[in-house]
Design an enzyme around this catalytic site. Sequence first.
Site, PDB file in Angstrom:
ATOM      1  CB  CYS A 151      -0.986  -0.033   1.174  1.00  0.00           C
ATOM      2  SG  CYS A 151      -0.418   0.764   2.670  1.00  0.00           S
ATOM      3  CB  CYS A 168       3.407  -0.295   3.163  1.00  0.00           C
ATOM      4  SG  CYS A 168       2.437  -1.091   4.479  1.00  0.00           S
ATOM      5  CG  ASP A 179      -3.126  14.757   3.990  1.00  0.00           C
ATOM      6  OD1 ASP A 179      -3.795  13.853   4.508  1.00  0.00           O
ATOM      7  OD2 ASP A 179      -3.247  15.089   2.782  1.00  0.00           O
ATOM      8  CG  HIS A 187      -0.956  -2.936   5.852  1.00  0.00           C
ATOM      9  ND1 HIS A 187      -1.052  -1.871   4.986  1.00  0.00           N
ATOM     10  CD2 HIS A 187      -2.177  -3.533   5.844  1.00  0.00           C
ATOM     11  CE1 HIS A 187      -2.273  -1.849   4.463  1.00  0.00           C
ATOM     12  NE2 HIS A 187      -2.977  -2.852   4.969  1.00  0.00           N
ATOM     13  CG  ASN A 195     -11.870   9.596   7.401  1.00  0.00           C
ATOM     14  OD1 ASN A 195     -12.614  10.108   8.232  1.00  0.00           O
ATOM     15  ND2 ASN A 195     -11.147  10.314   6.559  1.00  0.00           N
ATOM     16  CG  HIS A 200      -1.118   1.730   6.344  1.00  0.00           C
ATOM     17  ND1 HIS A 200      -0.011   0.969   6.016  1.00  0.00           N
ATOM     18  CD2 HIS A 200      -0.882   2.200   7.595  1.00  0.00           C
ATOM     19  CE1 HIS A 200       0.855   0.983   7.019  1.00  0.00           C
ATOM     20  NE2 HIS A 200       0.338   1.729   8.007  1.00  0.00           N
ATOM     21  CG  HIS A 228      -4.714   7.328   7.467  1.00  0.00           C
ATOM     22  ND1 HIS A 228      -5.182   6.261   6.731  1.00  0.00           N
ATOM     23  CD2 HIS A 228      -5.477   8.383   7.106  1.00  0.00           C
ATOM     24  CE1 HIS A 228      -6.165   6.661   5.947  1.00  0.00           C
ATOM     25  NE2 HIS A 228      -6.383   7.944   6.162  1.00  0.00           N
ATOM     26  CG  HIS A 268      -6.939  12.555   8.686  1.00  0.00           C
ATOM     27  ND1 HIS A 268      -6.542  13.039   7.456  1.00  0.00           N
ATOM     28  CD2 HIS A 268      -7.579  11.384   8.424  1.00  0.00           C
ATOM     29  CE1 HIS A 268      -6.933  12.200   6.503  1.00  0.00           C
ATOM     30  NE2 HIS A 268      -7.565  11.190   7.064  1.00  0.00           N
TER      31      HIS A 268
HETATM   32  P1  5GP Z   1      -8.433   9.081   4.106  1.00  0.00           P
HETATM   33  O1  5GP Z   1      -9.464   9.681   3.192  1.00  0.00           O
HETATM   34  O2  5GP Z   1      -8.046   7.684   3.679  1.00  0.00           O
HETATM   35  O3  5GP Z   1      -8.809   9.158   5.563  1.00  0.00           O
HETATM   36  O4  5GP Z   1      -7.178  10.004   3.997  1.00  0.00           O
HETATM   37  C1  5GP Z   1      -6.074   9.737   3.182  1.00  0.00           C
HETATM   38  C2  5GP Z   1      -5.191  10.957   3.238  1.00  0.00           C
HETATM   39  O5  5GP Z   1      -3.939  10.608   2.695  1.00  0.00           O
HETATM   40  C3  5GP Z   1      -5.729  12.129   2.423  1.00  0.00           C
HETATM   41  O6  5GP Z   1      -5.878  13.264   3.262  1.00  0.00           O
HETATM   42  C4  5GP Z   1      -4.659  12.333   1.343  1.00  0.00           C
HETATM   43  O7  5GP Z   1      -4.445  13.697   1.064  1.00  0.00           O
HETATM   44  C5  5GP Z   1      -3.434  11.687   1.963  1.00  0.00           C
HETATM   45  N1  5GP Z   1      -2.507  11.122   1.004  1.00  0.00           N
HETATM   46  C6  5GP Z   1      -2.810  10.291  -0.037  1.00  0.00           C
HETATM   47  N2  5GP Z   1      -1.705   9.946  -0.704  1.00  0.00           N
HETATM   48  C7  5GP Z   1      -0.670  10.566  -0.066  1.00  0.00           C
HETATM   49  C8  5GP Z   1       0.742  10.587  -0.305  1.00  0.00           C
HETATM   50  O8  5GP Z   1       1.287   9.963  -1.221  1.00  0.00           O
HETATM   51  N3  5GP Z   1       1.493  11.339   0.540  1.00  0.00           N
HETATM   52  C9  5GP Z   1       0.942  12.023   1.587  1.00  0.00           C
HETATM   53  N4  5GP Z   1       1.777  12.724   2.365  1.00  0.00           N
HETATM   54  N5  5GP Z   1      -0.375  12.029   1.829  1.00  0.00           N
HETATM   55  C10 5GP Z   1      -1.174  11.300   1.012  1.00  0.00           C
HETATM   56 ZN    ZN Z   2       0.248  -0.383   4.382  1.00  0.00          ZN
END
Ligand code: 5GP
Ligand code: ZN
Length: 118
Positions: free
Chosen positions: A2, A5, A28, A44, A82, A93, A95, A97
């Site tokens: 992912c 990862c 982010d 993961h 989320n 994965h 996370h 915020h």
């Molecule tokens: P989710 O919607 O899954 O809770 O949030 C995923 C977050 O990951 C989003 O806020 C998006 O901007 C961030 N994100 C996605 N791809 C990348 C990346 O390659 N690098 C970084 N730093 N953030 C990412």
């Molecule tokens: Zn992962």
Amino acid sequence: MCIFCKIINREIPSNIILENEDFLAFHDINPKAPVHVLAIPKVHVDSFNEVAPEIMKNMTKFIQDVAKEMNIDKSGYRVITNVGENGAQEVKHLHFHIFGGAKLSWSHLSDANPKSMI
Ligand code: 5GP
Ligand code: ZN
């Protein structure tokens, strides 16, 4: 593997704020507040649904340390994870915020009737 990862393995670059043996925090790529940091476990885990309480114990401290590192611990911040389809989780994965650096709004979450389940 992912995308997060790959960030952990340095296959994808990121702007790292804090790291230890078990966790990583980075900016982010598409910030929604002046401070918008993602904190992740290095192992993961798909989402909050699957995470072991033992991981959350140290994850909690790590998130607190990120808030201190970003100097938002006193001014206040918001922690969100989320989960799944309705939670609008894009990256599978776990996370967290961490938002801060300004007064955050707390309003529109869904177009559905918020009182429909009461
Ligand atoms: P989710 O919607 O899954 O809770 O949030 C995923 C977050 O990951 C989003 O806020 C998006 O901007 C961030 N994100 C996605 N791809 C990348 C990346 O390659 N690098 C970084 N730093 N953030 C990412
Ligand atoms: Zn992962």
